[in-house]
Motif scaffolding. Structure first.
Motif, mmCIF file in Angstrom:
data_model
loop_
_atom_site.group_PDB
_atom_site.id
_atom_site.type_symbol
_atom_site.label_atom_id
_atom_site.label_comp_id
_atom_site.label_asym_id
_atom_site.label_seq_id
_atom_site.Cartn_x
_atom_site.Cartn_y
_atom_site.Cartn_z
ATOM 1 N N ALA A 4 0.846 -1.199 0.000
ATOM 2 C CA ALA A 4 0.000 0.000 0.000
ATOM 3 C C ALA A 4 0.878 1.244 0.000
ATOM 4 O O ALA A 4 2.021 1.213 0.475
ATOM 5 N N TYR A 5 0.323 2.308 -0.541
ATOM 6 C CA TYR A 5 0.911 3.632 -0.397
ATOM 7 C C TYR A 5 0.101 4.356 0.667
ATOM 8 O O TYR A 5 -1.129 4.306 0.660
ATOM 9 N N ILE A 6 0.787 5.004 1.574
ATOM 10 C CA ILE A 6 0.122 5.759 2.632
ATOM 11 C C ILE A 6 0.497 7.220 2.454
ATOM 12 O O ILE A 6 1.679 7.576 2.502
ATOM 13 N N LEU A 7 -0.508 8.044 2.183
ATOM 14 C CA LEU A 7 -0.307 9.477 1.977
ATOM 15 C C LEU A 7 -0.543 10.171 3.308
ATOM 16 O O LEU A 7 -1.564 9.946 3.956
ATOM 17 N N ILE A 8 0.414 10.992 3.705
ATOM 18 C CA ILE A 8 0.382 11.561 5.054
ATOM 19 C C ILE A 8 0.472 13.079 5.006
ATOM 20 O O ILE A 8 1.322 13.630 4.312
ATOM 21 N N GLN A 9 -0.402 13.725 5.777
ATOM 22 C CA GLN A 9 -0.289 15.163 6.016
ATOM 23 C C GLN A 9 0.281 15.343 7.408
ATOM 24 O O GLN A 9 -0.087 14.612 8.334
ATOM 25 N N THR A 10 1.187 16.312 7.534
ATOM 26 C CA THR A 10 1.844 16.542 8.821
ATOM 27 C C THR A 10 1.634 17.987 9.271
ATOM 28 O O THR A 10 1.192 18.837 8.500
ATOM 29 N N ASP A 33 9.627 12.465 2.188
ATOM 30 C CA ASP A 33 8.890 13.715 2.264
ATOM 31 C C ASP A 33 8.801 14.291 0.853
ATOM 32 O O ASP A 33 9.748 14.218 0.087
ATOM 33 N N VAL A 34 7.632 14.815 0.527
ATOM 34 C CA VAL A 34 7.332 15.287 -0.825
ATOM 35 C C VAL A 34 6.632 16.645 -0.741
ATOM 36 O O VAL A 34 6.243 17.096 0.337
ATOM 37 N N THR A 35 6.456 17.277 -1.894
ATOM 38 C CA THR A 35 5.677 18.510 -1.949
ATOM 39 C C THR A 35 4.308 18.196 -2.546
ATOM 40 O O THR A 35 4.120 17.172 -3.190
ATOM 41 N N GLY A 36 3.357 19.081 -2.321
ATOM 42 C CA GLY A 36 2.010 18.880 -2.833
ATOM 43 C C GLY A 36 1.015 18.809 -1.694
ATOM 44 O O GLY A 36 1.312 19.219 -0.573
ATOM 45 N N PRO A 37 -0.164 18.235 -1.951
ATOM 46 C CA PRO A 37 -1.197 18.191 -0.916
ATOM 47 C C PRO A 37 -0.837 17.274 0.254
ATOM 48 O O PRO A 37 -1.380 17.410 1.339
ATOM 49 N N TYR A 38 0.076 16.340 0.031
ATOM 50 C CA TYR A 38 0.552 15.471 1.105
ATOM 51 C C TYR A 38 2.012 15.782 1.368
ATOM 52 O O TYR A 38 2.728 16.255 0.486
ATOM 53 N N ASP A 39 2.460 15.516 2.584
ATOM 54 C CA ASP A 39 3.809 15.872 2.998
ATOM 55 C C ASP A 39 4.769 14.691 2.994
ATOM 56 O O ASP A 39 5.974 14.859 2.840
ATOM 57 N N VAL A 40 4.234 13.484 3.190
ATOM 58 C CA VAL A 40 5.046 12.269 3.220
ATOM 59 C C VAL A 40 4.284 11.182 2.473
ATOM 60 O O VAL A 40 3.066 11.053 2.623
#
Length: 77
Positions: A4-10, A33-40
């Protein structure tokens, strides 16, 4: 094996610390850590869907600094 991919907002400024902590959790193949609507974004794996759920709820969601998660199981159609 279930993946699974887990999209995380921090919380603001916590993405790098959250990704670093999550990457040490057994069952986590990768955490970045990434940019966009999710952070990780995390790629996780477990033997069963139930074990994947336990990984997300018991381990990943307890990491300090996380405000929201979205789990996307990988399917093969």
């Amino acid at each position: 094996m279930v993946h699974a991919y887990i999209l995380i907002q921090t919380e603001v400024g916590k993405a790098a610390a959250v990704a670093a902590e999550i990457s040490g959790i057994p069952g986590v193949a990768q955490a970045e850590d990434v940019t966009g609507p999710y952070d990780v974004i995390v790629r996780a794996e477990a033997d069963t869907v139930d074990q994947l759920g336990q990984l997300v709820v018991a381990r990943i969601q307890n990491v300090e600094g996380i405000t929201r998660t979205l789990t996307c199981p990988v399917v093969h159609l």
